[in-house]
Design a protein around this motif. Structure first.
Motif, mmCIF file in Angstrom:
data_model
loop_
_atom_site.group_PDB
_atom_site.id
_atom_site.type_symbol
_atom_site.label_atom_id
_atom_site.label_comp_id
_atom_site.label_asym_id
_atom_site.label_seq_id
_atom_site.Cartn_x
_atom_site.Cartn_y
_atom_site.Cartn_z
ATOM 1 N N ILE A 1 0.842 -1.208 0.000
ATOM 2 C CA ILE A 1 0.000 0.000 0.000
ATOM 3 C C ILE A 1 0.873 1.253 0.000
ATOM 4 N N GLY A 2 1.918 1.243 0.829
ATOM 5 C CA GLY A 2 2.800 2.402 0.897
ATOM 6 C C GLY A 2 3.520 2.667 -0.418
ATOM 7 N N ALA A 3 3.960 1.597 -1.095
ATOM 8 C CA ALA A 3 4.636 1.786 -2.383
ATOM 9 C C ALA A 3 3.694 2.415 -3.401
ATOM 10 N N PHE A 4 2.435 1.974 -3.380
ATOM 11 C CA PHE A 4 1.459 2.566 -4.301
ATOM 12 C C PHE A 4 1.217 4.033 -3.964
ATOM 13 N N MET A 5 1.062 4.326 -2.672
ATOM 14 C CA MET A 5 0.875 5.716 -2.264
ATOM 15 C C MET A 5 2.094 6.557 -2.598
ATOM 16 N N GLY A 6 3.272 5.955 -2.497
ATOM 17 C CA GLY A 6 4.491 6.690 -2.799
ATOM 18 C C GLY A 6 4.602 7.095 -4.248
ATOM 19 N N THR A 7 4.061 6.272 -5.131
ATOM 20 C CA THR A 7 4.075 6.651 -6.549
ATOM 21 C C THR A 7 3.211 7.882 -6.808
ATOM 22 N N LEU A 8 2.187 8.082 -5.976
ATOM 23 C CA LEU A 8 1.315 9.245 -6.150
ATOM 24 C C LEU A 8 1.931 10.512 -5.572
ATOM 25 N N THR A 9 2.780 10.360 -4.548
ATOM 26 C CA THR A 9 3.366 11.530 -3.885
ATOM 27 C C THR A 9 4.823 11.754 -4.274
ATOM 28 N N ASN A 10 5.327 10.979 -5.224
ATOM 29 C CA ASN A 10 6.739 11.090 -5.588
ATOM 30 C C ASN A 10 7.057 12.464 -6.149
ATOM 31 N N ASP A 11 6.186 12.978 -7.010
ATOM 32 C CA ASP A 11 6.424 14.286 -7.601
ATOM 33 C C ASP A 11 6.366 15.392 -6.559
ATOM 34 N N VAL A 12 5.501 15.225 -5.560
ATOM 35 C CA VAL A 12 5.374 16.241 -4.520
ATOM 36 C C VAL A 12 6.627 16.297 -3.666
ATOM 37 N N SER A 13 7.188 15.121 -3.336
ATOM 38 C CA SER A 13 8.363 15.087 -2.454
ATOM 39 C C SER A 13 9.575 15.727 -3.104
ATOM 40 N N SER A 14 9.656 15.646 -4.427
ATOM 41 C CA SER A 14 10.818 16.223 -5.112
ATOM 42 C C SER A 14 10.832 17.736 -5.048
ATOM 43 N N SER A 15 9.682 18.350 -4.738
ATOM 44 C CA SER A 15 9.613 19.807 -4.685
ATOM 45 C C SER A 15 10.091 20.363 -3.350
ATOM 46 N N VAL B 1 10.244 4.983 0.509
ATOM 47 C CA VAL B 1 10.051 5.605 1.824
ATOM 48 C C VAL B 1 8.680 5.280 2.376
ATOM 49 N N GLN B 2 7.656 5.427 1.543
ATOM 50 C CA GLN B 2 6.305 5.153 2.012
ATOM 51 C C GLN B 2 6.092 3.657 2.269
ATOM 52 N N ALA B 3 6.729 2.803 1.474
ATOM 53 C CA ALA B 3 6.629 1.356 1.718
ATOM 54 C C ALA B 3 7.207 1.013 3.083
ATOM 55 N N ARG B 4 8.338 1.625 3.423
ATOM 56 C CA ARG B 4 8.936 1.399 4.744
ATOM 57 C C ARG B 4 8.029 1.909 5.853
ATOM 58 N N ASN B 5 7.501 3.137 5.690
ATOM 59 C CA ASN B 5 6.662 3.723 6.734
ATOM 60 C C ASN B 5 5.392 2.900 6.970
ATOM 61 N N PHE B 6 4.722 2.537 5.880
ATOM 62 C CA PHE B 6 3.481 1.781 6.021
ATOM 63 C C PHE B 6 3.747 0.368 6.534
ATOM 64 N N ALA B 7 4.852 -0.227 6.124
ATOM 65 C CA ALA B 7 5.189 -1.566 6.615
ATOM 66 C C ALA B 7 5.380 -1.559 8.125
ATOM 67 N N VAL B 8 6.068 -0.542 8.624
ATOM 68 C CA VAL B 8 6.286 -0.437 10.068
ATOM 69 C C VAL B 8 4.960 -0.217 10.794
ATOM 70 N N MET B 9 4.141 0.702 10.278
ATOM 71 C CA MET B 9 2.867 1.005 10.938
ATOM 72 C C MET B 9 1.968 -0.224 11.015
ATOM 73 N N SER C 1 7.090 7.229 14.093
ATOM 74 C CA SER C 1 7.833 8.448 14.369
ATOM 75 C C SER C 1 9.337 8.211 14.315
ATOM 76 N N LEU C 2 9.773 7.048 14.801
ATOM 77 C CA LEU C 2 11.205 6.750 14.815
ATOM 78 C C LEU C 2 11.765 6.512 13.417
ATOM 79 N N VAL C 3 11.073 5.689 12.619
ATOM 80 C CA VAL C 3 11.634 5.311 11.313
ATOM 81 C C VAL C 3 11.440 6.392 10.248
ATOM 82 N N SER C 4 10.412 7.236 10.415
ATOM 83 C CA SER C 4 10.144 8.240 9.394
ATOM 84 C C SER C 4 10.996 9.489 9.555
#
Length: 271
Positions: free
Chosen positions: A69-83, A115-123, A158-161
């Motif tokens: 789920i996080g990897a999919f969400m990350g593809t949607l926010t990838n362009d935003v993070s680069s800004s 990044v989002q895959a890691r965050n969601f996996a931990v959560m 909070s720790l991993v992100s």
């Protein structure tokens, strides 16, 4: 062969015909039933394992789902993070701690797929693992267990992100409390809306019988005619006809009631 024997053969053949018709006409339903059977089998196997094994399996499977789920969400926010600007190492020390924390929070919440895959996996993994342990220890799944699991999930996120200000320990506790309060509220809300209507209590046996016959679509007919569980031993062909149930299903229903020991016993007890 007597009339009773002929009727029995006809009922059996009709049941086979309805079952075959459902298989050929509902491939999606058949696939869902197979998946449900595998899921139930997996849960039965898991319940027989020791607590460490069960917790490890639940944590790993939930973390894998969260990562997807996080990897999919990350593809949607990838362009935003680069800004968002990344401060150079030599300038990071001169930045205001609050400003640096804000940049890290924005990057953590809008990172790329990894990044989002890691965050969601931990959560999800931590949440499911703690919930599993709490349920096995306390013997139930309630709002307290849900909030404890959410606290651990928020703290680990909070720790991993990398979110938080200068005081990392305080931010871990704050994030954990926020997650716990949110999940506790959602749990209570879900409990409130998941309770079946009061009338469903009076149709439990009827629903079970109709489902076993593949006639669950006729449950609304029973409710419309107020044919509750207590009326099952008294059902007649005319009563079923009055609630607009076709002849074939009527035969199956009456035959099942006649063969049901509970219904027969209740009817015999009235005689």
């Amino acid at each position: 062969m007597g009339s009773g024997g002929k009727q029995g053969v006809m009922v059996v053949e009709m049941q086979k015909g309805l079952a075959g018709l459902q298989i050929h006409q509902n491939p999606i339903a058949q696939l869902q039933a197979k998946f449900k059977e595998l899921e139930v089998g997996f849960k039965v196997w898991l319940a027989k394992q020791s607590l460490p094994v069960e917790a490890a399996v639940v944590t790993a499977t939930s973390a894998a789902q969260g990562a997807a789920i996080g990897a999919f969400m990350g593809t949607l926010t990838n362009d935003v993070s680069s800004s968002f600007p990344t401060p150079p190492p030599n300038a990071a020390a001169s930045l205001n701690p609050q400003a640096l924390a804000s940049i890290k929070q924005a990057q953590a919440l809008s990172g790329g797929p990894l990044v989002q895959a890691r965050n969601f996996a931990v959560m999800t993994g931590v949440n499911a693992g703690i919930s599993c342990v709490m349920k096995r220890i306390r013997g139930k799944e309630d709002v307290q267990s849900s909030m404890v699991a959410a606290f651990g999930s928020g703290a680990m996120f909070s720790l991993v992100s990398g979110m938080g200000g200068p005081n990392q320990a305080a931010n871990v506790i704050t994030s954990g409390l926020f997650f716990a309060l949110v999940q506790g509220g959602l749990f209570q809300l879900g409990q409130k809306f998941s309770q079946p209507p009061a009338e469903d209590v009076f149709y439990a046996k009827t629903r079970s019988m109709l489902t076993s016959l593949g006639l669950q679509n006729y449950e609304k007919n029973f409710k419309k005619g107020l044919l509750t569980d207590s009326t099952l031993p008294l059902l007649t062909d005319s009563a079923l006809r009055d609630v607009k149930i076709p002849p074939g299903p009527r035969l199956l229903i009456l035959d099942r009631i006649q063969r049901d020991p509970d219904a027969r016993g209740t009817q015999d007890g009235r005689g």
